[in-house]
Design an enzyme around this catalytic site. Structure first.
Site, PDB file in Angstrom:
ATOM      1  N   ARG A  69       0.855  -1.195   0.000  1.00  0.00           N
ATOM      2  CA  ARG A  69       0.000   0.000   0.000  1.00  0.00           C
ATOM      3  C   ARG A  69       0.883   1.234   0.000  1.00  0.00           C
ATOM      4  NH1 ARG A  69      -3.156  -1.973   5.051  1.00  0.00           N
ATOM      5  NH2 ARG A  69      -1.131  -2.997   5.202  1.00  0.00           N
ATOM      6  N   ASP A  71       2.405   4.959  -0.336  1.00  0.00           N
ATOM      7  CA  ASP A  71       1.927   6.271   0.115  1.00  0.00           C
ATOM      8  C   ASP A  71       1.759   7.246  -1.046  1.00  0.00           C
ATOM      9  OD1 ASP A  71       1.725   6.045   2.967  1.00  0.00           O
ATOM     10  OD2 ASP A  71       3.914   5.940   3.056  1.00  0.00           O
ATOM     11  N   ARG A 219      11.668   4.965   3.673  1.00  0.00           N
ATOM     12  CA  ARG A 219      11.930   6.412   3.636  1.00  0.00           C
ATOM     13  C   ARG A 219      12.658   6.878   4.894  1.00  0.00           C
ATOM     14  NH1 ARG A 219       6.149   8.722   2.314  1.00  0.00           N
ATOM     15  NH2 ARG A 219       7.179  10.681   2.900  1.00  0.00           N
TER      16      ARG A 219
END
Lengths: 273, 273
Positions: A69, A71, A219
């Site tokens: 999923r 972002d 990230r």
């Protein structure tokens, strides 16, 4: 008009359903991310795909489950999802691919391949690895050709030192220090199989692979390694941050535009046969 | 306020001028091409660069000459131009680069390097080679990540056959068959140093290098080689088309989005010192 029951995570497809796996590429800019959300005026990749599937099946409800999923602003070159079409809808692989692509126009989202799969096959729960690439454009001038597809960092980065520091994150660890506060995973323990950093001309490329990642994990690791590359963090500090099991000990979250989901691994890979 | 005299092609810089070479990258979408045109509401790369230079010099007129006047929609990763700043404007290389980039924001056009050059150095007339890359995305699904940066061709292409056929265009020839009707060059004779075609996964990449090219020459060669790759033209037909010296004998013009000016060669390369 009957509707296929919505698939729940972990479910095998019910007999009334014909399950399809789709391999996807998309440019994440302008989307709120993969997941369909309440706010109807915002576009999600999932919403776009399911609406295209609805169009392709003359108005039937088609639900999807994805392996990753992503972002808002995060890209994919090898995303995988499955779609449950009503069993009475019989379509060829080329028709599913081309039909979904037709209805997703002009959005920068495409199905590269579509394959029928057995009912027990699940894009999310059958996945045994996810691979992400994080790209930094490391030069004085802002990106022109790659705008929106790289993180622009002006300060010169030492990719070799970043790679060395990254190795302390490889293996099975509690990644609380690199996990978004909003992360809903039950456990902060993950097992990183690979975290390589290399220089490619003006680019610094980070390749990460694991069975699964926590929310923002790639990230957060990229944002931390960037501090090492700039020389603002000693390489040892990455291991210390990991040991602290405290998000405040980790580095900042790198922006979404540098991230791309490049592939999902399966023991039964529907796209390799 | 005095103005620097506009530079004319072939001119050395007059003594009142300080000449700068700039290495540039840009995304050609949304521009009418390199060249400034009469219609003021359309944006050219040249206009954007010269306006930025005017801002950087507090309103002085700065003219530019480029190595390659790319068409609308054509990209560059290694374009070169020179700018004639008034001699009393003294700036560092970093200030010229960063200042021009600041004023060209948010357009996808950047200066990668800026270097002062001697007055006899001319971005156009000192250039001894131009290199272009033409990229075809050869798959069923339309491009998502590379939209606007590739030519999408669905039919499978045989890159090896394209490469073989391309070799008949290498060398010194009359390229009338591959020249735009609007081409203003005095002679249709050009000398192609290199025309390579190779497959890279889903991509077919054409690399072309010559001292100079005719208008649309690379795109006309790419459009012709695509017919060979599809099997619609026998490879020998490319040589026959060349020999015909008739534009109607050549293939169609490939679209601009696949083309990128990747580099310009100089005996005195200001960016290599």
């Amino acid at each position: 008009m009957s509707e296929a029951p919505p698939a729940r995570p972990g479910d095998a497809a019910p007999p009334s359903v014909c399950r399809w796996a789709v391999l996807m590429e998309y440019d994440g800019r302008g989307f709120i991310g993969w997941q369909r959300q309440q706010a109807e005026h915002l576009t999600s990749i999932q919403g776009l795909l399911e609406d295209a599937a609805k169009n392709l099946t003359a108005g039937r409800i088609v639900r999807s489950i994805t392996a990753g999923r992503t972002d808002a602003g995060v890209h994919a070159s090898g995303q995988v999802a499955h779609l449950d079409f009503p069993a009475d809808v019989t379509l060829s692989s080329a028709t599913v691919r081309d039909g979904l692509n037709f209805y997703m126009k002009p959005h920068p989202v495409v199905v590269l391949m579509a394959r029928p799969v057995l009912p027990h096959w699940n894009a999310r729960f059958s996945a045994c690895s996810r691979a992400y690439r994080y790209r930094i454009l490391n030069r004085a001038a802002r990106p022109a050709l790659e705008e929106g597809h790289v993180w622009h960092v002006r300060a010169p980065l030492d990719a070799d030192v970043m790679h060395t520091a990254a190795q302390s994150l490889v293996g099975r660890h509690d990644f609380t220090s690199f996990r978004a506060s909003a992360c809903q995973a039950r456990s902060p323990v993950r097992s990183i199989d690979r975290l390589d950093v290399r220089r490619e001309g003006e680019y610094v490329v980070i390749e990460a692979q694991a069975r699964s990642f926590l929310h923002h994990q790639v990230r957060n690791m990229a944002g931390t390694l960037k501090l090492v590359g700039e020389g603002r963090w000693a390489p040892e500090r990455v291991e210390q941050a990991l040991a602290a099991r405290d998000r405040r000990a980790g580095g900042p979250t790198a922006p979404p535009e540098g991230l791309c989901l490049t592939g999902v691994g399966y023991e039964e890979n529907p796209f390799h046969r």
